[in-house]
Design an enzyme around this catalytic site. Sequence first.
Site, PDB file in Angstrom:
ATOM      1  N   GLU A  79      10.045   1.421  -0.758  1.00 31.10           N
ATOM      2  CA  GLU A  79       8.866   1.529   0.114  1.00 31.10           C
ATOM      3  C   GLU A  79       9.189   0.976   1.506  1.00 31.10           C
ATOM      4  O   GLU A  79       9.613  -0.174   1.620  1.00 31.10           O
ATOM      5  CB  GLU A  79       7.688   0.782  -0.513  1.00 31.10           C
ATOM      6  CG  GLU A  79       7.214   1.450  -1.797  1.00 31.10           C
ATOM      7  CD  GLU A  79       5.969   0.812  -2.402  1.00 31.10           C
ATOM      8  OE1 GLU A  79       5.326  -0.025  -1.725  1.00 31.10           O
ATOM      9  OE2 GLU A  79       5.637   1.148  -3.541  1.00 31.10           O
ATOM     10  N   HIS A 133       0.701   3.091  -1.125  1.00 31.64           N
ATOM     11  CA  HIS A 133       0.488   1.827  -1.856  1.00 31.64           C
ATOM     12  C   HIS A 133      -0.850   1.196  -1.469  1.00 31.64           C
ATOM     13  O   HIS A 133      -0.932   0.020  -1.112  1.00 31.64           O
ATOM     14  CB  HIS A 133       1.636   0.848  -1.591  1.00 31.64           C
ATOM     15  CG  HIS A 133       1.789  -0.166  -2.680  1.00 31.64           C
ATOM     16  ND1 HIS A 133       3.002  -0.713  -3.032  1.00 31.64           N
ATOM     17  CD2 HIS A 133       0.874  -0.752  -3.504  1.00 31.64           C
ATOM     18  CE1 HIS A 133       2.837  -1.590  -4.013  1.00 31.64           C
ATOM     19  NE2 HIS A 133       1.553  -1.618  -4.322  1.00 31.64           N
ATOM     20  N   ARG A 154       3.956   0.184 -10.331  1.00 25.25           N
ATOM     21  CA  ARG A 154       4.976  -0.338  -9.435  1.00 25.25           C
ATOM     22  C   ARG A 154       6.082   0.705  -9.287  1.00 25.25           C
ATOM     23  O   ARG A 154       6.411   1.428 -10.219  1.00 25.25           O
ATOM     24  CB  ARG A 154       5.567  -1.653  -9.975  1.00 25.25           C
ATOM     25  CG  ARG A 154       4.642  -2.858  -9.809  1.00 25.25           C
ATOM     26  CD  ARG A 154       4.530  -3.246  -8.331  1.00 25.25           C
ATOM     27  NE  ARG A 154       3.728  -4.445  -8.104  1.00 25.25           N
ATOM     28  CZ  ARG A 154       2.449  -4.448  -7.803  1.00 25.25           C
ATOM     29  NH1 ARG A 154       1.789  -3.300  -7.748  1.00 25.25           N
ATOM     30  NH2 ARG A 154       1.813  -5.576  -7.552  1.00 25.25           N
TER      31      ARG A 154
END
Length: 326
Positions: free
Chosen positions: A267, A291, A238
């Site tokens: 992000e 991701h 993460r």
Amino acid sequence: MSVDVLCLRPEADFQRVGALPPAALKVVYRASSDADVAELMKQARALVIPAVGPKLPAGLFENASVKFVQVTGAGLDRLDLPFLRQRGIAVANVPGGSNEAVAEYAATTASVLLRRFLWADAEIRKGNYREFRARMIADSLLGLDGLTVGIVGFGIIGVAVASAFHKRGCLILYHDPAPRDPHIAAAIGAKSCSLEDLLRSADVVSLHVPLLPQTIGLIGTRELAMMKPGAILIQGSRGGVVDEVALAEALQGGRLGGAAMDVYSAEPPAADNPLFALNGEAAHRILFTPHIAGVTRQSTAFLCRAAWRNIERVFIGKEAPVYVVT
């Protein structure tokens, strides 16, 4: 309008992998930014959301009739779990659906970085075929076989990643205060150790921990300095677990062999992210992905089908949901 389920994931995502909701349920699809989402929350009995995306404001649930939230993935970062618990709203995720995809990502990116495949591609495009081939041979680049791989976080995904590296002939170390299954570790010869010992010993370090107060900045200047010269870091956990400023400094200084970044502190990452400012050889030692370590057609189909099965279990079968987050 009668609504059973409000889904904040595009319908096309489910259609693409043949994972459609039960026909008996009225499902409405929206983006989280749509103007009528708050109103639909007052009508729907359940909410379905993807694991990746902006955090959902607690206020969205203030006057909602929603009593069950189903995440189409494992991550829970988007939800204020204590607030939902106080309001009696159950939350379930789908653990393990992307474990094989993440394992494939980790092993593949480690190999790409160790053997400088992307760097070679760039040099060949610039006309440096002979020179760079000679350098690659002279540097005696490592393959995976026989390397020591350190897995930080030995849950469902960490175990899958460890198994993938084990199949490629790697020795496995792992660090986890509460490993999921020590028997699995024994089966692949994985050894538990402190984070410090893992960082000092591993040729490849692969991160697979959730974002918790104790994991924010888990890998910073001190930890990166402990890693072996030339080691590879795989950030597939993460954003926020790795100090990106410290990582940029370690790469620019030539200490690390490379890093694969699939998640970021913000992000999408900002244009001024220090990792984008790497220059010279350091710029060739990093691999960026958006991701998607756990995203394949197979993993998406599994996650979506499992999510709808749980919704069906609750609202048609009148049974308790599985994988409720406690």
